[in-house]
Write a protein that holds these residues in place. Structure first.
Motif, PDB file in Angstrom:
ATOM      1  N   GLY A   9       0.824  -1.205   0.000  1.00 12.06           N
ATOM      2  CA  GLY A   9       0.000   0.000   0.000  1.00 12.06           C
ATOM      3  C   GLY A   9       0.853   1.247   0.000  1.00 12.06           C
ATOM      4  N   GLY A  10       1.914   1.243   0.822  1.00 15.20           N
ATOM      5  CA  GLY A  10       2.833   2.375   0.836  1.00 15.20           C
ATOM      6  C   GLY A  10       3.603   2.505  -0.462  1.00 15.20           C
ATOM      7  N   SER A  11       3.958   1.366  -1.051  1.00 18.64           N
ATOM      8  CA  SER A  11       4.735   1.388  -2.294  1.00 18.64           C
ATOM      9  C   SER A  11       3.946   1.990  -3.448  1.00 18.64           C
ATOM     10  N   ILE A  12       2.695   1.556  -3.626  1.00 14.24           N
ATOM     11  CA  ILE A  12       1.929   2.109  -4.749  1.00 14.24           C
ATOM     12  C   ILE A  12       1.440   3.528  -4.443  1.00 14.24           C
ATOM     13  N   SER A  13       1.371   3.891  -3.158  1.00 15.45           N
ATOM     14  CA  SER A  13       1.052   5.280  -2.823  1.00 15.45           C
ATOM     15  C   SER A  13       2.155   6.200  -3.305  1.00 15.45           C
ATOM     16  N   LYS A  14       3.420   5.751  -3.177  1.00 15.62           N
ATOM     17  CA  LYS A  14       4.540   6.554  -3.676  1.00 15.62           C
ATOM     18  C   LYS A  14       4.495   6.664  -5.194  1.00 15.62           C
ATOM     19  N   LEU A  15       4.138   5.559  -5.854  1.00 19.07           N
ATOM     20  CA  LEU A  15       4.008   5.600  -7.316  1.00 19.07           C
ATOM     21  C   LEU A  15       2.906   6.569  -7.750  1.00 19.07           C
ATOM     22  N   ALA A  16       1.886   6.687  -6.901  1.00 15.76           N
ATOM     23  CA  ALA A  16       0.745   7.551  -7.238  1.00 15.76           C
ATOM     24  C   ALA A  16       1.015   9.011  -6.907  1.00 15.76           C
ATOM     25  N   GLY A  40       2.455  10.066  -3.599  1.00 19.71           N
ATOM     26  CA  GLY A  40       2.597  10.346  -2.176  1.00 19.71           C
ATOM     27  C   GLY A  40       1.560   9.610  -1.350  1.00 19.71           C
ATOM     28  N   VAL A  41       1.794   9.588  -0.046  1.00 18.78           N
ATOM     29  CA  VAL A  41       0.884   8.896   0.858  1.00 18.78           C
ATOM     30  C   VAL A  41      -0.512   9.496   0.780  1.00 18.78           C
ATOM     31  N   GLY A  42      -1.498   8.628   0.606  1.00 18.55           N
ATOM     32  CA  GLY A  42      -2.874   9.098   0.524  1.00 18.55           C
ATOM     33  C   GLY A  42      -3.311   9.525  -0.860  1.00 18.55           C
ATOM     34  N   GLN A  43      -2.391   9.432  -1.840  1.00 17.77           N
ATOM     35  CA  GLN A  43      -2.724   9.899  -3.179  1.00 17.77           C
ATOM     36  C   GLN A  43      -3.312   8.813  -4.079  1.00 17.77           C
ATOM     37  N   ILE A  44      -3.138   7.560  -3.684  1.00 14.33           N
ATOM     38  CA  ILE A  44      -3.636   6.487  -4.537  1.00 14.33           C
ATOM     39  C   ILE A  44      -5.164   6.485  -4.576  1.00 14.33           C
ATOM     40  N   SER A  45      -5.683   6.356  -5.771  1.00  9.51           N
ATOM     41  CA  SER A  45      -7.132   6.283  -5.933  1.00  9.51           C
ATOM     42  C   SER A  45      -7.451   5.619  -7.266  1.00  9.51           C
ATOM     43  N   VAL A  46      -8.354   4.671  -7.240  1.00 12.09           N
ATOM     44  CA  VAL A  46      -8.797   4.012  -8.477  1.00 12.09           C
ATOM     45  C   VAL A  46     -10.284   4.313  -8.630  1.00 12.09           C
ATOM     46  N   SER A  47     -10.577   5.560  -8.865  1.00  8.03           N
ATOM     47  CA  SER A  47     -11.969   6.020  -8.856  1.00  8.03           C
ATOM     48  C   SER A  47     -12.815   5.371  -9.935  1.00  8.03           C
ATOM     49  N   THR A  48     -12.204   5.073 -11.090  1.00 11.27           N
ATOM     50  CA  THR A  48     -12.973   4.469 -12.187  1.00 11.27           C
ATOM     51  C   THR A  48     -13.471   3.081 -11.790  1.00 11.27           C
ATOM     52  N   THR A  49     -12.555   2.260 -11.287  1.00 15.61           N
ATOM     53  CA  THR A  49     -12.936   0.914 -10.862  1.00 15.61           C
ATOM     54  C   THR A  49     -13.866   0.964  -9.656  1.00 15.61           C
ATOM     55  N   ALA A  50     -13.539   1.845  -8.705  1.00 19.50           N
ATOM     56  CA  ALA A  50     -14.376   1.959  -7.507  1.00 19.50           C
ATOM     57  C   ALA A  50     -15.799   2.366  -7.860  1.00 19.50           C
ATOM     58  N   GLY A  51     -15.947   3.147  -8.933  1.00 24.17           N
ATOM     59  CA  GLY A  51     -17.282   3.555  -9.367  1.00 24.17           C
ATOM     60  C   GLY A  51     -18.146   2.373  -9.762  1.00 24.17           C
ATOM     61  N   ALA A  52     -17.506   1.336 -10.335  1.00 19.86           N
ATOM     62  CA  ALA A  52     -18.259   0.130 -10.701  1.00 19.86           C
ATOM     63  C   ALA A  52     -18.701  -0.627  -9.452  1.00 19.86           C
ATOM     64  N   TYR A  53     -17.900  -0.577  -8.402  1.00 21.74           N
ATOM     65  CA  TYR A  53     -18.243  -1.275  -7.172  1.00 21.74           C
ATOM     66  C   TYR A  53     -19.342  -0.561  -6.383  1.00 21.74           C
ATOM     67  N   THR A  54     -19.346   0.765  -6.422  1.00 21.20           N
ATOM     68  CA  THR A  54     -20.283   1.532  -5.598  1.00 21.20           C
ATOM     69  C   THR A  54     -21.571   1.901  -6.326  1.00 21.20           C
ATOM     70  N   ALA A  55     -21.696   1.518  -7.598  1.00 19.85           N
ATOM     71  CA  ALA A  55     -22.899   1.858  -8.366  1.00 19.85           C
ATOM     72  C   ALA A  55     -24.141   1.217  -7.741  1.00 19.85           C
TER      73      ALA A  55
END
Length: 326
Positions: free
Chosen positions: A117-124, A126-141
């Motif tokens: 989680g920390g590793s991909i946050s850095k790729l995104a 910084g901490v707290g910056q990771i977000s997959v809003s497109t995919t999450a939208g399919a889950y929360t529809a």
């Protein structure tokens, strides 16, 4: 009325992730394996699903939410299944202590989730910056049209699809365990593996399959918290004690998947009850968070006094099986 509806909604949202973990553990324990690694496996499933969706969205110019959803589901289930496979090799093949192995897996899985989680946050960025809003939208529809029905719509039809998958999975698992020959064989393995082996049932196969598939189901609980509950974001140690609540729910539900449905909602309601009681201090809030465990203990005591066979754990639970050489 609106406050009650909101409370019921939040109770269901809190409970569904716990339900996945409990269903996976019920399937596992019916084979005689006690997997206390469920909390860690839920972390593994959650971070694996998030990573799959993240790298897909990052590589695609116009990511498709359905594709992202399928990738995240596959990654979460597969990674959690691998966690179950690790547990199975250690406890079934190598006959390591199940309690120690499960606790070690929980520690490993939590660290695994926080590290990646920390590793991909850095790729995104910084901490707290990771977000997959497109995919999450399919889950929360929400379910269209039905979710707009007054009162019933918000209570029954305003959740993402994983909520309904969890309920359907509980029904299917109940049918499998109590209405099919394979389910009967699995329960026989959990009750008395020696007798099941003598009857020609492949004990090792049933233990491996139930433990690995059970872990995969539990991993979907982690994915639920990441995608449907948190909206496609990651927070270190963000699941709190929900993995342990899933283990407690197995006892509360008396190893019956259908009981786990309403039990999960009850646990969710008890878990957030303190938010609806004004004037509670910090210490009292923590006391209220322990209510699901207290209820589980009460149920355990009551069922122990009644001594009904169907309300007790499998007789071979937590015990390694040593096949006698003939």
């Amino acid at each position: 009325m609106s406050v009650l509806i909101i409370f019921i909604q939040k109770a269901i949202v809190q409970g569904m992730g716990i339900l996945f973990g409990a269903l996976g553990e019920i399937l596992t324990e019916k084979s005689g394996n006690l997997n206390l690694g469920i909390p860690g496996i839920m972390y593994m499933g959650g971070i694996a699903g998030l990573m799959g969706a993240f790298f897909y969205e990052k590589s695609a110019q116009t990511p498709n939410p359905v594709v992202g959803m399928l990738i995240s589901l596959l990654c979460a289930f597969a990674c959690a299944l691998i966690g179950g496979l690790i547990y199975s090799v250690l406890t079934i093949t190598l006959r390591a202590n199940q309690n120690v192995t499960g606790l070690a897996l929980t520690i490993f899985g939590t660290g695994f989730g926080n590290f990646f989680g920390g590793s991909i946050s850095k790729l995104a960025g910084g901490v707290g910056q990771i977000s997959v809003s497109t995919t999450a939208g399919a889950y929360t529809a929400k379910i269209p049209v039905l979710s707009d029905i007054p009162v019933l719509g918000p209570v029954l039809f305003s959740y993402g699809f994983l909520t309904y998958v969890g309920i359907i999975a509980a029904v299917i698992l109940s049918f499998f365990l109590f209405k099919t020959r394979c389910g009967l064989n699995l329960r026989a393995v959990g009750e008395n593996p020696g007798t099941a082996d003598a009857a020609g049932i492949n004990v090792t196969k049933y233990k491996y399959l139930s433990t690995c598939i059970g872990a995969g189901i539990a991993g979907l609980g982690g994915l639920y918290f990441v995608m449907e509950y948190s909206g496609g974001t990651w927070t270190d140690n963000g699941f709190g004690d929900r993995g342990w609540l899933a283990v407690a729910l197995v006892i509360f539900a008396m190893w019956k998947p259908l009981n786990a449905i309403w039990g999960a909602i009850l646990f969710g309601a008890l878990y957030i009850l303190y938010l609806y009681i004004p004037g509670l201090g910090r210490s009292m809030q923590e006391v209220f968070k322990a209510l699901p465990y207290l209820v589980t203990i009460i149920v355990l005591v009551i069922t122990s006094f009644r001594k009904k066979k169907e309300n007790q754990p499998p007789a071979g639970l937590g015990l390694p099986y040593f096949r006698e050489e003939r």
